[in-house]
Scaffold this active site. Structure first.
Site, PDB file in Angstrom:
ATOM      1  N   HIS A 295       0.879  -1.176   0.000  1.00  0.00           N
ATOM      2  CA  HIS A 295       0.000   0.000   0.000  1.00  0.00           C
ATOM      3  C   HIS A 295       0.918   1.227   0.000  1.00  0.00           C
ATOM      4  O   HIS A 295       2.002   1.188   0.598  1.00  0.00           O
ATOM      5  CB  HIS A 295      -0.845   0.107   1.270  1.00  0.00           C
ATOM      6  CG  HIS A 295      -1.747  -1.048   1.560  1.00  0.00           C
ATOM      7  ND1 HIS A 295      -1.331  -2.165   2.223  1.00  0.00           N
ATOM      8  CD2 HIS A 295      -3.070  -1.229   1.311  1.00  0.00           C
ATOM      9  CE1 HIS A 295      -2.361  -2.996   2.372  1.00  0.00           C
ATOM     10  NE2 HIS A 295      -3.419  -2.458   1.817  1.00  0.00           N
TER      11      HIS A 295
ATOM     12  N   ASP B 117       2.204   1.998   3.396  1.00  0.00           N
ATOM     13  CA  ASP B 117       3.169   1.069   4.022  1.00  0.00           C
ATOM     14  C   ASP B 117       4.585   1.542   3.732  1.00  0.00           C
ATOM     15  O   ASP B 117       5.458   1.455   4.586  1.00  0.00           O
ATOM     16  CB  ASP B 117       3.126  -0.350   3.426  1.00  0.00           C
ATOM     17  CG  ASP B 117       1.761  -0.977   3.389  1.00  0.00           C
ATOM     18  OD1 ASP B 117       0.968  -0.689   4.279  1.00  0.00           O
ATOM     19  OD2 ASP B 117       1.522  -1.778   2.460  1.00  0.00           O
TER      20      ASP B 117
ATOM     21  N   GLU C  19      -8.790 -13.936  -1.528  1.00  0.00           N
ATOM     22  CA  GLU C  19      -8.025 -14.216  -0.301  1.00  0.00           C
ATOM     23  C   GLU C  19      -8.738 -15.305   0.511  1.00  0.00           C
ATOM     24  O   GLU C  19      -9.938 -15.206   0.778  1.00  0.00           O
ATOM     25  CB  GLU C  19      -7.886 -12.928   0.513  1.00  0.00           C
ATOM     26  CG  GLU C  19      -7.129 -13.140   1.812  1.00  0.00           C
ATOM     27  CD  GLU C  19      -6.657 -11.835   2.432  1.00  0.00           C
ATOM     28  OE1 GLU C  19      -6.285 -10.901   1.689  1.00  0.00           O
ATOM     29  OE2 GLU C  19      -6.656 -11.746   3.663  1.00  0.00           O
TER      30      GLU C  19
ATOM     31  N   ASP D  84      -5.463 -13.952   9.213  1.00  0.00           N
ATOM     32  CA  ASP D  84      -4.361 -13.805   8.246  1.00  0.00           C
ATOM     33  C   ASP D  84      -3.152 -14.682   8.579  1.00  0.00           C
ATOM     34  O   ASP D  84      -2.013 -14.204   8.625  1.00  0.00           O
ATOM     35  CB  ASP D  84      -3.880 -12.343   8.196  1.00  0.00           C
ATOM     36  CG  ASP D  84      -4.784 -11.459   7.340  1.00  0.00           C
ATOM     37  OD1 ASP D  84      -5.482 -11.984   6.459  1.00  0.00           O
ATOM     38  OD2 ASP D  84      -4.765 -10.224   7.557  1.00  0.00           O
TER      39      ASP D  84
ATOM     40  N   ASP E 209      -0.627 -12.648   1.872  1.00  0.00           N
ATOM     41  CA  ASP E 209      -1.223 -11.623   2.731  1.00  0.00           C
ATOM     42  C   ASP E 209      -1.440 -12.276   4.096  1.00  0.00           C
ATOM     43  O   ASP E 209      -2.558 -12.607   4.491  1.00  0.00           O
ATOM     44  CB  ASP E 209      -2.538 -11.110   2.121  1.00  0.00           C
ATOM     45  CG  ASP E 209      -3.019  -9.849   2.821  1.00  0.00           C
ATOM     46  OD1 ASP E 209      -2.396  -9.478   3.831  1.00  0.00           O
ATOM     47  OD2 ASP E 209      -4.001  -9.247   2.364  1.00  0.00           O
TER      48      ASP E 209
HETATM   49  C1  XUL Z   1      -7.425  -6.757   4.182  1.00  0.00           C
HETATM   50  C2  XUL Z   1      -6.614  -7.145   3.027  1.00  0.00           C
HETATM   51  C3  XUL Z   1      -5.801  -6.053   2.430  1.00  0.00           C
HETATM   52  C4  XUL Z   1      -5.711  -6.104   0.955  1.00  0.00           C
HETATM   53  C5  XUL Z   1      -4.977  -4.946   0.350  1.00  0.00           C
HETATM   54  O1  XUL Z   1      -8.058  -7.802   4.809  1.00  0.00           O
HETATM   55  O2  XUL Z   1      -6.596  -8.280   2.625  1.00  0.00           O
HETATM   56  O3  XUL Z   1      -4.541  -6.100   3.007  1.00  0.00           O
HETATM   57  O4  XUL Z   1      -5.087  -7.274   0.499  1.00  0.00           O
HETATM   58  O5  XUL Z   1      -5.508  -3.731   0.720  1.00  0.00           O
HETATM   59 CO    CO Z   2      -5.570  -9.225   1.047  1.00  0.00          CO
END
Ligand code: XUL
Ligand code: CO
Length: 437
Positions: A101, A104, A268, A309, A339
Protein backbone atom coordinates in the site's frame (compact mmCIF):
# COMPACT_ATOMS: atom_id res chain seq x y z
CA UNK A 1 24.38 -7.28 1.74
CA UNK A 2 23.56 -8.65 5.18
CA UNK A 3 22.64 -5.84 7.46
CA UNK A 4 19.25 -6.66 8.92
CA UNK A 5 19.20 -10.49 8.91
CA UNK A 6 22.88 -11.26 9.57
CA UNK A 7 22.26 -14.83 10.72
CA UNK A 8 20.15 -15.84 7.75
CA UNK A 9 21.79 -17.29 4.65
CA UNK A 10 20.21 -17.35 1.20
CA UNK A 11 17.38 -19.90 1.52
CA UNK A 12 18.02 -22.88 -0.75
CA UNK A 13 16.18 -26.07 -1.63
CA UNK A 14 17.23 -28.89 0.70
CA UNK A 15 14.61 -31.45 -0.34
CA UNK A 16 11.99 -33.34 1.69
CA UNK A 17 14.61 -35.00 3.90
CA UNK A 18 16.18 -31.74 5.03
CA UNK A 19 15.80 -30.95 8.72
CA UNK A 20 17.14 -27.42 8.34
CA UNK A 21 14.35 -24.92 9.16
CA UNK A 22 16.00 -22.42 6.84
CA UNK A 23 15.79 -24.65 3.75
CA UNK A 24 12.91 -25.37 1.41
CA UNK A 25 11.59 -28.92 1.58
CA UNK A 26 9.31 -28.78 -1.47
CA UNK A 27 9.88 -25.48 -3.26
CA UNK A 28 12.69 -25.84 -5.72
CA UNK A 29 12.53 -22.57 -7.65
CA UNK A 30 14.57 -23.82 -10.61
CA UNK A 31 12.80 -27.15 -11.08
CA UNK A 32 11.06 -27.25 -14.44
CA UNK A 33 7.48 -28.55 -14.54
CA UNK A 34 5.76 -28.58 -17.95
CA UNK A 35 8.38 -26.32 -19.48
CA UNK A 36 8.22 -23.66 -16.76
CA UNK A 37 10.14 -23.26 -13.51
CA UNK A 38 8.34 -23.60 -10.17
CA UNK A 39 9.29 -19.97 -9.60
CA UNK A 40 7.32 -18.95 -12.69
CA UNK A 41 4.37 -21.22 -11.94
CA UNK A 42 3.87 -20.01 -8.38
CA UNK A 43 4.96 -16.35 -8.60
CA UNK A 44 5.35 -15.94 -4.83
CA UNK A 45 4.95 -12.48 -3.39
CA UNK A 46 5.62 -10.98 0.07
CA UNK A 47 3.39 -8.23 1.45
CA UNK A 48 4.99 -5.10 2.82
CA UNK A 49 2.29 -4.30 5.36
CA UNK A 50 2.38 -7.47 7.45
CA UNK A 51 6.00 -8.46 6.99
CA UNK A 52 7.84 -5.15 7.32
CA UNK A 53 5.38 -2.78 9.00
CA UNK A 54 3.14 -4.79 11.29
CA UNK A 55 4.12 -4.41 14.95
CA UNK A 56 1.78 -7.31 15.85
CA UNK A 57 -0.44 -5.39 18.24
CA UNK A 58 -3.96 -6.70 18.82
CA UNK A 59 -7.08 -5.05 20.29
CA UNK A 60 -5.87 -6.01 23.78
CA UNK A 61 -2.16 -5.46 23.58
CA UNK A 62 0.72 -3.35 22.37
CA UNK A 63 3.07 -4.28 19.52
CA UNK A 64 5.52 -7.09 20.29
CA UNK A 65 7.55 -7.33 17.08
CA UNK A 66 11.30 -6.75 17.09
CA UNK A 67 12.05 -5.08 13.76
CA UNK A 68 15.63 -3.77 13.82
CA UNK A 69 15.08 -1.67 10.69
CA UNK A 70 12.20 0.34 12.17
CA UNK A 71 13.02 3.12 14.67
CA UNK A 72 9.31 3.84 15.10
CA UNK A 73 9.59 7.34 13.63
CA UNK A 74 7.48 8.71 10.83
CA UNK A 75 10.52 9.84 8.88
CA UNK A 76 11.35 9.23 5.24
CA UNK A 77 14.77 7.91 6.35
CA UNK A 78 13.08 5.25 8.46
CA UNK A 79 10.91 4.30 5.46
CA UNK A 80 13.94 4.11 3.18
CA UNK A 81 15.80 1.91 5.66
CA UNK A 82 12.72 -0.33 5.89
CA UNK A 83 12.75 -0.61 2.10
CA UNK A 84 16.35 -1.79 2.17
CA UNK A 85 15.54 -4.33 4.90
CA UNK A 86 12.57 -5.52 2.83
CA UNK A 87 14.77 -6.19 -0.18
CA UNK A 88 17.38 -7.99 1.91
CA UNK A 89 14.55 -10.24 3.11
CA UNK A 90 13.09 -10.72 -0.40
CA UNK A 91 16.51 -11.52 -1.83
CA UNK A 92 17.42 -14.04 0.88
CA UNK A 93 14.02 -15.70 0.67
CA UNK A 94 14.12 -15.80 -3.11
CA UNK A 95 10.65 -14.29 -3.48
CA UNK A 96 10.29 -12.92 -7.00
CA UNK A 97 7.57 -10.37 -6.10
CA UNK A 98 6.29 -8.04 -3.40
CA UNK A 99 3.14 -5.95 -2.89
CA UNK A 100 2.45 -2.73 -1.00
CA UNK A 101 0.00 0.00 0.00
CA UNK A 102 1.22 3.55 -0.56
CA UNK A 103 1.17 4.22 3.20
CA UNK A 104 3.17 1.07 4.02
CA UNK A 105 6.18 2.21 2.07
CA UNK A 106 6.16 5.93 2.92
CA UNK A 107 4.78 8.01 5.80
CA UNK A 108 1.70 10.13 5.30
CA UNK A 109 2.59 13.84 5.43
CA UNK A 110 0.53 16.71 6.81
CA UNK A 111 -1.19 17.13 3.45
CA UNK A 112 -1.50 15.23 0.18
CA UNK A 113 1.34 17.14 -1.45
CA UNK A 114 3.73 16.20 1.34
CA UNK A 115 2.52 12.59 1.31
CA UNK A 116 3.15 12.38 -2.43
CA UNK A 117 6.64 13.85 -1.99
CA UNK A 118 7.42 11.31 0.76
CA UNK A 119 6.26 8.53 -1.51
CA UNK A 120 8.50 9.75 -4.33
CA UNK A 121 11.52 9.69 -2.00
CA UNK A 122 10.92 6.07 -1.02
CA UNK A 123 9.99 4.98 -4.56
CA UNK A 124 13.52 6.00 -5.59
CA UNK A 125 14.91 3.43 -3.13
CA UNK A 126 12.38 0.78 -4.20
CA UNK A 127 13.36 1.32 -7.82
CA UNK A 128 17.07 0.97 -7.06
CA UNK A 129 16.48 -2.12 -4.94
CA UNK A 130 14.29 -3.71 -7.64
CA UNK A 131 17.06 -3.14 -10.18
CA UNK A 132 19.73 -4.49 -7.79
CA UNK A 133 17.84 -7.67 -6.87
CA UNK A 134 15.54 -8.36 -9.85
CA UNK A 135 12.56 -8.56 -7.46
CA UNK A 136 9.40 -7.18 -9.10
CA UNK A 137 6.25 -5.50 -7.87
CA UNK A 138 3.23 -7.85 -8.12
CA UNK A 139 0.78 -5.07 -7.33
CA UNK A 140 0.43 -1.76 -5.60
CA UNK A 141 -2.59 -0.33 -3.84
CA UNK A 142 -3.70 2.70 -1.86
CA UNK A 143 -4.53 2.57 1.83
CA UNK A 144 -7.99 4.14 1.89
CA UNK A 145 -8.91 2.88 5.35
CA UNK A 146 -6.39 3.77 8.11
CA UNK A 147 -6.64 7.55 8.18
CA UNK A 148 -9.66 8.87 10.17
CA UNK A 149 -10.79 10.82 7.07
CA UNK A 150 -11.97 7.47 5.68
CA UNK A 151 -14.15 6.62 8.68
CA UNK A 152 -17.30 6.62 6.48
CA UNK A 153 -15.61 5.03 3.48
CA UNK A 154 -13.53 6.42 0.61
CA UNK A 155 -15.19 6.05 -2.80
CA UNK A 156 -18.47 5.40 -0.92
CA UNK A 157 -18.09 8.20 1.61
CA UNK A 158 -21.08 10.53 1.94
CA UNK A 159 -18.48 13.35 2.01
CA UNK A 160 -17.55 14.46 -1.52
CA UNK A 161 -14.19 15.89 -0.39
CA UNK A 162 -13.23 12.48 0.93
CA UNK A 163 -14.21 10.93 -2.42
CA UNK A 164 -11.97 13.47 -4.16
CA UNK A 165 -9.10 12.86 -1.73
CA UNK A 166 -9.36 9.11 -2.33
CA UNK A 167 -9.35 9.68 -6.10
CA UNK A 168 -6.19 11.78 -5.86
CA UNK A 169 -4.55 9.19 -3.61
CA UNK A 170 -5.36 6.33 -6.00
CA UNK A 171 -4.13 8.42 -8.94
CA UNK A 172 -0.74 8.81 -7.25
CA UNK A 173 -0.61 5.14 -6.15
CA UNK A 174 -1.32 4.07 -9.74
CA UNK A 175 1.45 6.36 -11.01
CA UNK A 176 4.07 4.90 -8.67
CA UNK A 177 2.89 1.34 -9.34
CA UNK A 178 3.34 2.05 -13.05
CA UNK A 179 6.74 3.66 -12.46
CA UNK A 180 7.89 0.55 -10.58
CA UNK A 181 6.69 -1.76 -13.37
CA UNK A 182 3.94 -3.32 -11.22
CA UNK A 183 2.15 -6.21 -12.92
CA UNK A 184 -1.14 -5.21 -11.29
CA UNK A 185 -3.05 -2.77 -9.10
CA UNK A 186 -5.49 -3.91 -6.41
CA UNK A 187 -8.67 -2.35 -5.08
CA UNK A 188 -9.65 -3.82 -1.74
CA UNK A 189 -12.83 -2.23 -0.38
CA UNK A 190 -11.23 -1.03 2.85
CA UNK A 191 -14.13 0.80 4.46
CA UNK A 192 -16.45 0.65 1.44
CA UNK A 193 -19.50 -0.68 3.26
CA UNK A 194 -21.69 0.35 6.17
CA UNK A 195 -22.10 0.04 9.92
CA UNK A 196 -25.85 0.71 9.83
CA UNK A 197 -28.36 1.05 7.01
CA UNK A 198 -30.13 3.75 9.04
CA UNK A 199 -27.66 6.37 7.81
CA UNK A 200 -26.81 4.84 4.44
CA UNK A 201 -28.04 5.39 0.87
CA UNK A 202 -26.68 2.09 -0.43
CA UNK A 203 -27.62 2.60 -4.08
CA UNK A 204 -26.01 6.03 -4.19
CA UNK A 205 -22.82 4.73 -2.54
CA UNK A 206 -22.57 1.86 -5.02
CA UNK A 207 -23.11 4.27 -7.93
CA UNK A 208 -20.24 6.38 -6.56
CA UNK A 209 -17.98 3.31 -6.33
CA UNK A 210 -18.84 2.45 -9.93
CA UNK A 211 -17.94 5.99 -11.06
CA UNK A 212 -14.72 5.90 -9.05
CA UNK A 213 -13.57 2.68 -10.69
CA UNK A 214 -14.45 4.01 -14.17
CA UNK A 215 -12.23 7.01 -13.45
CA UNK A 216 -9.46 4.60 -12.47
CA UNK A 217 -9.94 2.70 -15.75
CA UNK A 218 -9.76 5.99 -17.68
CA UNK A 219 -6.60 7.02 -15.85
CA UNK A 220 -5.03 3.61 -16.46
CA UNK A 221 -5.50 4.21 -20.21
CA UNK A 222 -4.27 7.77 -19.94
CA UNK A 223 -0.94 6.83 -18.33
CA UNK A 224 -0.59 3.61 -20.34
CA UNK A 225 -0.41 1.35 -17.29
CA UNK A 226 -0.43 -2.17 -18.75
CA UNK A 227 -0.98 -4.06 -15.46
CA UNK A 228 -4.16 -5.85 -14.39
CA UNK A 229 -6.75 -4.22 -12.13
CA UNK A 230 -7.90 -6.51 -9.32
CA UNK A 231 -10.88 -6.30 -6.97
CA UNK A 232 -10.39 -8.13 -3.69
CA UNK A 233 -13.61 -9.41 -2.06
CA UNK A 234 -14.13 -9.45 1.70
CA UNK A 235 -17.51 -9.69 3.45
CA UNK A 236 -16.93 -7.82 6.72
CA UNK A 237 -14.23 -6.29 8.88
CA UNK A 238 -13.76 -3.41 9.31
CA UNK A 239 -17.39 -2.68 8.36
CA UNK A 240 -20.38 -4.85 9.20
CA UNK A 241 -21.05 -5.32 5.50
CA UNK A 242 -18.44 -4.66 2.84
CA UNK A 243 -19.91 -4.02 -0.61
CA UNK A 244 -17.34 -6.35 -2.25
CA UNK A 245 -18.53 -9.16 0.01
CA UNK A 246 -17.57 -12.21 -2.05
CA UNK A 247 -16.62 -13.22 -5.58
CA UNK A 248 -20.24 -13.41 -6.75
CA UNK A 249 -21.09 -9.97 -5.30
CA UNK A 250 -18.00 -8.46 -6.96
CA UNK A 251 -18.86 -10.01 -10.32
CA UNK A 252 -22.43 -8.73 -10.06
CA UNK A 253 -21.15 -5.26 -9.18
CA UNK A 254 -18.66 -5.27 -12.06
CA UNK A 255 -21.35 -6.40 -14.54
CA UNK A 256 -23.90 -3.89 -13.27
CA UNK A 257 -21.47 -1.01 -13.71
CA UNK A 258 -20.05 -2.27 -17.01
CA UNK A 259 -16.59 -2.86 -15.52
CA UNK A 260 -16.17 -6.60 -15.94
CA UNK A 261 -13.88 -6.24 -18.93
CA UNK A 262 -11.47 -4.15 -16.88
CA UNK A 263 -11.06 -6.12 -13.65
CA UNK A 264 -10.07 -9.56 -12.43
CA UNK A 265 -10.51 -10.82 -8.87
CA UNK A 266 -7.80 -11.14 -6.24
CA UNK A 267 -9.15 -13.82 -3.91
CA UNK A 268 -8.02 -14.22 -0.30
CA UNK A 269 -8.57 -17.46 1.61
CA UNK A 270 -9.47 -15.92 4.97
CA UNK A 271 -11.91 -13.56 3.23
CA UNK A 272 -13.57 -16.54 1.55
CA UNK A 273 -14.06 -18.31 4.88
CA UNK A 274 -15.37 -15.12 6.54
CA UNK A 275 -17.94 -15.05 3.72
CA UNK A 276 -18.97 -18.61 4.59
CA UNK A 277 -17.28 -20.16 1.58
CA UNK A 278 -14.34 -22.42 0.99
CA UNK A 279 -11.52 -20.81 -0.99
CA UNK A 280 -12.16 -23.47 -3.66
CA UNK A 281 -15.72 -22.14 -4.04
CA UNK A 282 -14.52 -18.59 -4.57
CA UNK A 283 -11.92 -19.77 -7.08
CA UNK A 284 -14.56 -21.72 -9.06
CA UNK A 285 -16.89 -18.71 -9.11
CA UNK A 286 -14.15 -16.44 -10.42
CA UNK A 287 -12.81 -18.94 -12.95
CA UNK A 288 -16.36 -19.55 -14.21
CA UNK A 289 -16.50 -15.87 -15.16
CA UNK A 290 -12.97 -15.91 -16.59
CA UNK A 291 -12.11 -13.43 -13.86
CA UNK A 292 -9.53 -15.03 -11.58
CA UNK A 293 -6.44 -12.86 -11.49
CA UNK A 294 -4.42 -13.48 -8.35
CA UNK A 295 -4.66 -14.86 -4.83
CA UNK A 296 -3.86 -13.50 -1.38
CA UNK A 297 -2.63 -16.72 0.18
CA UNK A 298 -3.33 -17.19 3.87
CA UNK A 299 -5.67 -19.09 6.15
CA UNK A 300 -7.97 -18.40 9.08
CA UNK A 301 -8.26 -20.21 12.38
CA UNK A 302 -11.28 -22.53 12.34
CA UNK A 303 -12.16 -21.50 15.90
CA UNK A 304 -11.79 -17.73 15.49
CA UNK A 305 -14.32 -15.68 13.57
CA UNK A 306 -12.11 -12.89 12.27
CA UNK A 307 -9.44 -12.27 9.67
CA UNK A 308 -6.47 -13.85 11.44
CA UNK A 309 -4.36 -13.81 8.25
CA UNK A 310 -2.25 -16.84 9.15
CA UNK A 311 0.32 -18.43 6.90
CA UNK A 312 -1.09 -21.34 4.87
CA UNK A 313 0.42 -24.68 5.90
CA UNK A 314 -2.31 -27.22 5.06
CA UNK A 315 -1.47 -29.35 2.03
CA UNK A 316 -5.17 -30.01 1.50
CA UNK A 317 -5.90 -26.28 1.27
CA UNK A 318 -2.99 -25.56 -1.07
CA UNK A 319 -3.90 -28.58 -3.20
CA UNK A 320 -7.46 -27.28 -3.55
CA UNK A 321 -6.15 -23.84 -4.55
CA UNK A 322 -3.65 -25.22 -7.04
CA UNK A 323 -6.15 -27.65 -8.58
CA UNK A 324 -8.28 -24.66 -9.56
CA UNK A 325 -5.33 -22.50 -10.64
CA UNK A 326 -3.68 -25.24 -12.73
CA UNK A 327 -7.01 -26.10 -14.39
CA UNK A 328 -7.36 -22.40 -15.25
CA UNK A 329 -4.01 -22.56 -17.03
CA UNK A 330 -1.94 -20.86 -14.33
CA UNK A 331 -1.33 -17.22 -13.48
CA UNK A 332 -0.65 -14.54 -16.04
CA UNK A 333 -0.09 -11.26 -14.17
CA UNK A 334 -1.14 -12.60 -10.76
CA UNK A 335 0.61 -14.78 -8.23
CA UNK A 336 0.56 -16.37 -4.79
CA UNK A 337 0.74 -13.29 -2.58
CA UNK A 338 1.20 -14.05 1.12
CA UNK A 339 -1.22 -11.62 2.73
CA UNK A 340 -0.35 -13.26 6.03
CA UNK A 341 1.23 -12.28 9.30
CA UNK A 342 3.13 -14.12 11.98
CA UNK A 343 1.43 -14.54 15.36
CA UNK A 344 1.92 -11.85 18.01
CA UNK A 345 3.95 -14.35 20.02
CA UNK A 346 6.29 -14.95 17.03
CA UNK A 347 7.96 -11.61 17.45
CA UNK A 348 11.52 -12.20 16.18
CA UNK A 349 12.71 -11.42 12.64
CA UNK A 350 13.60 -15.08 12.04
CA UNK A 351 9.91 -15.98 12.43
CA UNK A 352 9.26 -14.08 9.19
CA UNK A 353 11.54 -16.54 7.38
CA UNK A 354 9.98 -19.62 8.96
CA UNK A 355 6.52 -18.36 8.04
CA UNK A 356 7.30 -17.65 4.39
CA UNK A 357 9.37 -20.82 3.89
CA UNK A 358 6.43 -22.84 5.25
CA UNK A 359 3.91 -21.06 3.03
CA UNK A 360 6.05 -21.45 -0.09
CA UNK A 361 6.65 -25.12 0.68
CA UNK A 362 2.95 -25.72 1.29
CA UNK A 363 2.06 -24.18 -2.08
CA UNK A 364 4.86 -25.98 -3.91
CA UNK A 365 3.65 -29.28 -2.46
CA UNK A 366 0.02 -28.40 -3.26
CA UNK A 367 1.05 -27.59 -6.82
CA UNK A 368 2.74 -30.97 -7.26
CA UNK A 369 -0.15 -32.85 -5.68
CA UNK A 370 -2.61 -31.02 -7.94
CA UNK A 371 -0.49 -31.91 -11.00
CA UNK A 372 -0.50 -35.60 -9.92
CA UNK A 373 -4.28 -35.63 -9.37
CA UNK A 374 -4.84 -34.12 -12.80
CA UNK A 375 -2.37 -36.51 -14.46
CA UNK A 376 -4.05 -39.47 -12.74
CA UNK A 377 -7.30 -38.37 -14.35
CA UNK A 378 -9.76 -40.30 -12.15
CA UNK A 379 -11.22 -37.20 -10.50
CA UNK A 380 -11.79 -35.38 -13.80
CA UNK A 381 -13.20 -38.53 -15.41
CA UNK A 382 -15.65 -39.00 -12.53
CA UNK A 383 -16.98 -35.46 -12.85
CA UNK A 384 -17.30 -35.74 -16.62
CA UNK A 385 -19.08 -39.09 -16.33
CA UNK A 386 -21.50 -37.68 -13.74
CA UNK A 387 -23.04 -35.50 -16.46
CA UNK A 388 -22.98 -38.09 -19.25
CA UNK A 389 -26.79 -38.31 -19.48
CA UNK A 390 -26.64 -34.82 -21.00
CA UNK A 391 -24.59 -36.13 -23.91
CA UNK A 392 -27.65 -36.88 -26.03
CA UNK A 393 -29.31 -34.83 -28.75
CA UNK A 394 -32.02 -33.33 -26.52
CA UNK A 395 -29.49 -32.68 -23.75
CA UNK A 396 -27.32 -30.77 -26.21
CA UNK A 397 -30.33 -28.76 -27.40
CA UNK A 398 -31.29 -27.96 -23.80
CA UNK A 399 -27.78 -26.76 -23.02
CA UNK A 400 -27.69 -24.60 -26.10
CA UNK A 401 -31.06 -22.98 -25.54
CA UNK A 402 -32.79 -24.84 -28.36
CA UNK A 403 -35.21 -26.93 -26.26
CA UNK A 404 -38.48 -25.89 -24.60
CA UNK A 405 -40.43 -27.18 -21.59
CA UNK A 406 -42.77 -28.85 -24.13
CA UNK A 407 -39.85 -30.71 -25.77
CA UNK A 408 -38.76 -31.96 -22.35
CA UNK A 409 -42.30 -33.00 -21.46
CA UNK A 410 -42.60 -34.92 -24.75
CA UNK A 411 -39.33 -36.66 -23.93
CA UNK A 412 -40.02 -37.57 -20.30
CA UNK A 413 -43.74 -38.43 -20.36
CA UNK A 414 -43.34 -41.79 -22.13
CA UNK A 415 -40.46 -42.68 -19.77
CA UNK A 416 -42.72 -42.51 -16.73
CA UNK A 417 -40.84 -42.07 -13.45
CA UNK A 418 -37.59 -42.95 -15.13
CA UNK A 419 -35.16 -40.55 -13.50
CA UNK A 420 -32.62 -43.00 -12.04
CA UNK A 421 -29.87 -41.33 -10.04
CA UNK A 422 -26.35 -42.48 -9.33
CA UNK A 423 -24.28 -42.04 -6.19
CA UNK A 424 -22.29 -38.82 -5.83
CA UNK A 425 -19.46 -40.88 -4.26
CA UNK A 426 -18.24 -38.01 -2.09
CA UNK A 427 -16.47 -40.34 0.34
CA UNK A 428 -14.76 -42.24 -2.47
CA UNK A 429 -13.52 -38.94 -3.93
CA UNK A 430 -12.29 -37.68 -0.55
CA UNK A 431 -10.34 -40.93 -0.17
CA UNK A 432 -8.97 -40.48 -3.67
CA UNK A 433 -7.59 -37.00 -2.78
CA UNK A 434 -5.99 -38.48 0.35
CA UNK A 435 -4.14 -41.01 -1.81
CA UNK A 436 -2.11 -38.07 -3.11
CA UNK A 437 -1.55 -36.15 0.13
C1 XUL B 1 -7.42 -6.76 4.18
C2 XUL B 1 -6.61 -7.14 3.03
C3 XUL B 1 -5.80 -6.05 2.43
C4 XUL B 1 -5.71 -6.10 0.96
C5 XUL B 1 -4.98 -4.95 0.35
O1 XUL B 1 -8.06 -7.80 4.81
O2 XUL B 1 -6.60 -8.28 2.63
O3 XUL B 1 -4.54 -6.10 3.01
O4 XUL B 1 -5.09 -7.27 0.50
O5 XUL B 1 -5.51 -3.73 0.72
CO1 CO C 1 -5.57 -9.23 1.05
Amino acid sequence: MSEFFPDVPKIVYGGPKSRNPLEFKHYNPDEVVDGKTMKDHLRFSVVYWHTFKNGLSDPFGLPTAIRPWDDGSNSVENAQRTARAAFEFLEKLGAPFYAFHDRDVAPEGKNLKESNANLDEVVKVLKDEQARTGVKLLWGTANLFSNPRYMHGAATSPNFDVFAFAAAQVKKAMEVTHELGGTGYTFWGGREGYSTLLNTDMKRELDHLGRFLHMAVDYKKQIGFPGTFYIEPKPKEPTKHQYDSDAAACLNFLRTYDLLGHFKLNLETNHATLAGHEMAHELEVAIGANALGSIDANTGDPLLGWDTDQFPTSFLLTTQCMLAIVKMGGFTTGGVNFDAKVRRESFEPIDLFHAHIGGMDAFARGFKIAKSILADGRLGAFVKDRYRSWDCELGRRAEEGEASFKDLEDYILPKGDAARNQSGRQELLENLINEFL
